[in-house]
Design a protein around this motif. Structure first.
Motif, PDB file in Angstrom:
ATOM      1  N   SER A   2      33.569  53.471  34.851  1.00 42.81           N
ATOM      2  CA  SER A   2      34.037  52.144  35.260  1.00 42.81           C
ATOM      3  C   SER A   2      32.883  51.390  35.908  1.00 42.81           C
ATOM      4  O   SER A   2      32.790  51.275  37.129  1.00 42.81           O
ATOM      5  CB  SER A   2      35.224  52.268  36.211  1.00 42.81           C
ATOM      6  OG  SER A   2      36.314  52.878  35.574  1.00 42.81           O
ATOM      7  N   LYS A   3      31.979  50.927  35.090  1.00 43.25           N
ATOM      8  CA  LYS A   3      30.889  50.089  35.547  1.00 43.25           C
ATOM      9  C   LYS A   3      30.618  49.044  34.480  1.00 43.25           C
ATOM     10  O   LYS A   3      31.091  49.171  33.350  1.00 43.25           O
ATOM     11  CB  LYS A   3      29.612  50.911  35.788  1.00 43.25           C
ATOM     12  CG  LYS A   3      29.035  51.522  34.515  1.00 43.25           C
ATOM     13  CD  LYS A   3      27.782  52.326  34.788  1.00 43.25           C
ATOM     14  CE  LYS A   3      26.597  51.446  35.133  1.00 43.25           C
ATOM     15  NZ  LYS A   3      26.101  50.659  33.985  1.00 43.25           N
ATOM     16  N   ASN A 180      34.237  46.945  30.286  1.00 43.50           N
ATOM     17  CA  ASN A 180      32.962  47.025  30.996  1.00 43.50           C
ATOM     18  C   ASN A 180      31.982  45.963  30.513  1.00 43.50           C
ATOM     19  O   ASN A 180      30.786  46.063  30.756  1.00 43.50           O
ATOM     20  CB  ASN A 180      32.331  48.409  30.807  1.00 43.50           C
ATOM     21  CG  ASN A 180      33.163  49.514  31.422  1.00 43.50           C
ATOM     22  OD1 ASN A 180      33.918  49.276  32.367  1.00 43.50           O
ATOM     23  ND2 ASN A 180      33.044  50.711  30.883  1.00 43.50           N
ATOM     24  N   THR A 260      32.062  44.011  38.933  1.00 41.99           N
ATOM     25  CA  THR A 260      31.690  45.422  39.088  1.00 41.99           C
ATOM     26  C   THR A 260      32.604  46.112  40.095  1.00 41.99           C
ATOM     27  O   THR A 260      33.086  47.229  39.859  1.00 41.99           O
ATOM     28  CB  THR A 260      30.224  45.537  39.541  1.00 41.99           C
ATOM     29  OG1 THR A 260      29.371  44.956  38.547  1.00 41.99           O
ATOM     30  CG2 THR A 260      29.824  46.987  39.751  1.00 41.99           C
ATOM     31  N   ARG A 263      35.924  46.817  38.541  1.00 39.67           N
ATOM     32  CA  ARG A 263      35.899  47.969  37.639  1.00 39.67           C
ATOM     33  C   ARG A 263      35.875  49.287  38.400  1.00 39.67           C
ATOM     34  O   ARG A 263      36.476  50.273  37.969  1.00 39.67           O
ATOM     35  CB  ARG A 263      34.697  47.879  36.694  1.00 39.67           C
ATOM     36  CG  ARG A 263      34.808  46.797  35.633  1.00 39.67           C
ATOM     37  CD  ARG A 263      36.044  46.974  34.771  1.00 39.67           C
ATOM     38  NE  ARG A 263      35.967  48.174  33.947  1.00 39.67           N
ATOM     39  CZ  ARG A 263      36.969  49.020  33.741  1.00 39.67           C
ATOM     40  NH1 ARG A 263      38.162  48.812  34.317  1.00 39.67           N
ATOM     41  NH2 ARG A 263      36.819  50.079  32.961  1.00 39.67           N
ATOM     42  N   VAL A 264      35.221  49.301  39.542  1.00 40.73           N
ATOM     43  CA  VAL A 264      35.222  50.504  40.380  1.00 40.73           C
ATOM     44  C   VAL A 264      36.651  50.855  40.786  1.00 40.73           C
ATOM     45  O   VAL A 264      37.007  52.027  40.901  1.00 40.73           O
ATOM     46  CB  VAL A 264      34.315  50.310  41.618  1.00 40.73           C
ATOM     47  CG1 VAL A 264      34.517  51.422  42.637  1.00 40.73           C
ATOM     48  CG2 VAL A 264      32.849  50.239  41.198  1.00 40.73           C
TER      49      VAL A 264
END
Length: 269
Positions: A2-3, A180, A260, A263-264
């Motif tokens: 998840s990046k 991503n 970002t 997504r983390v």
């Protein structure tokens, strides 16, 4: 994972050609040369972001243009007419595109930041391949070299507002999850492209089609005139579905950091 793995950047009005001037003026000239027919710059901008043949057809279908065309020629534009205008458009565009290949101020700084953070840089355009083959090496001389580029006529499925060019970047860059990816664009069809591809989308308000002025033209405006145009551009891109809107690619790093962080937390577009 998840990046953010990649961004997909539009070209004119996003990375190069402040104001997306090169294609717009050529549409006006192509209609004039091919059929001695007048279209305005504002009309020419309405379908901006689509593949150029599709752009010409959509331009001819605008109610204002269609009414004038019928008055002048007795019927609506046909696909044969679109072909004729496109054939006039192409050499004009090829002759002019290199003149607008210099990156917009701050764009290269953001791209360098992306690469320093191991984020791949893809790209796609409403330009067909024969135009891109002129634009890409000239932009490279200025320092812009994306990891991948896709032209509007590369894929049999078509181009914007469909997702195919963005998804071809996913394939070429080896991205593991479209969530991503971030699509950056200055036009509504380009935002739709990113959304339908399952990507985060960021609109660029001031440097491209949403305002439609060169940098020098923008700087001559009063503060109140700039504010009005900026608000309209932000509204247009948010209404197209953009998750975020910023002034230019130079202002994009904080938004990339926000996405970002999302997504983390395993959030998706």
């Amino acid at each position: 994972m998840s990046k953010i793995e990649a961004v997909v950047l539009d070209w004119a009005g996003t990375v190069v050609d402040y104001g997306s001037v090169a294609p717009t003026t050529i549409f006006v000239e192509a209609f004039k040369q091919a059929f001695n027919f007048e279209v305005s710059l504002d009309e020419a901008r309405v379908p901006m972001g689509m593949g150029k043949w599709d752009h010409i057809k959509a331009l001819g279908q605008l109610s204002s243009v269609d009414a004038r065309w019928k008055k002048q020629f007795g019927q609506s534009m046909t696909d044969t007419v679109v072909d004729d205008i496109y054939q006039t458009f192409m050499p004009l565009q090829k002759a002019k595109v290199a003149d607008h290949a210099q990156p917009i101020a701050g764009a290269l700084r953001t791209i360098e930041w992306l690469k320093a953070h191991d984020i791949k840089v893809g790209s796609c355009s409403g330009y067909p391949r024969e135009v891109m083959e002129i634009l890409v090496p000239v932009a490279a001389d200025y320092g812009y070299q994306p990891d991948a580029w896709v032209a509007s006529d590369d894929l049999p499925a078509g181009s914007r507002p469909g997702p195919w060019m963005a998804l071809q970047n996913v394939i070429e860059l080896g991205v593991t999850d479209v969530a991503n990816c971030i699509k950056f664009d200055d036009s509504a069809p380009g935002i739709t492209e990113g959304l339908t591809a399952g990507m985060w989308t960021v609109g660029l308000a001031l440097t491209g089609n949403a305002v439609g002025l060169t940098e020098s033209e923008w700087q001559t405006l009063s503060i109140s005139e700039q504010a009005a145009l900026k608000q309209k551009a932000y509204d247009t891109l948010y209404q197209a579905g953009a998750h975020y809107v910023v002034d230019s690619l130079a202002d994009a790093i904080p938004v990339i950091q926000k996405i970002t962080a999302a997504r983390v937390r395993h959030l998706r577009p």
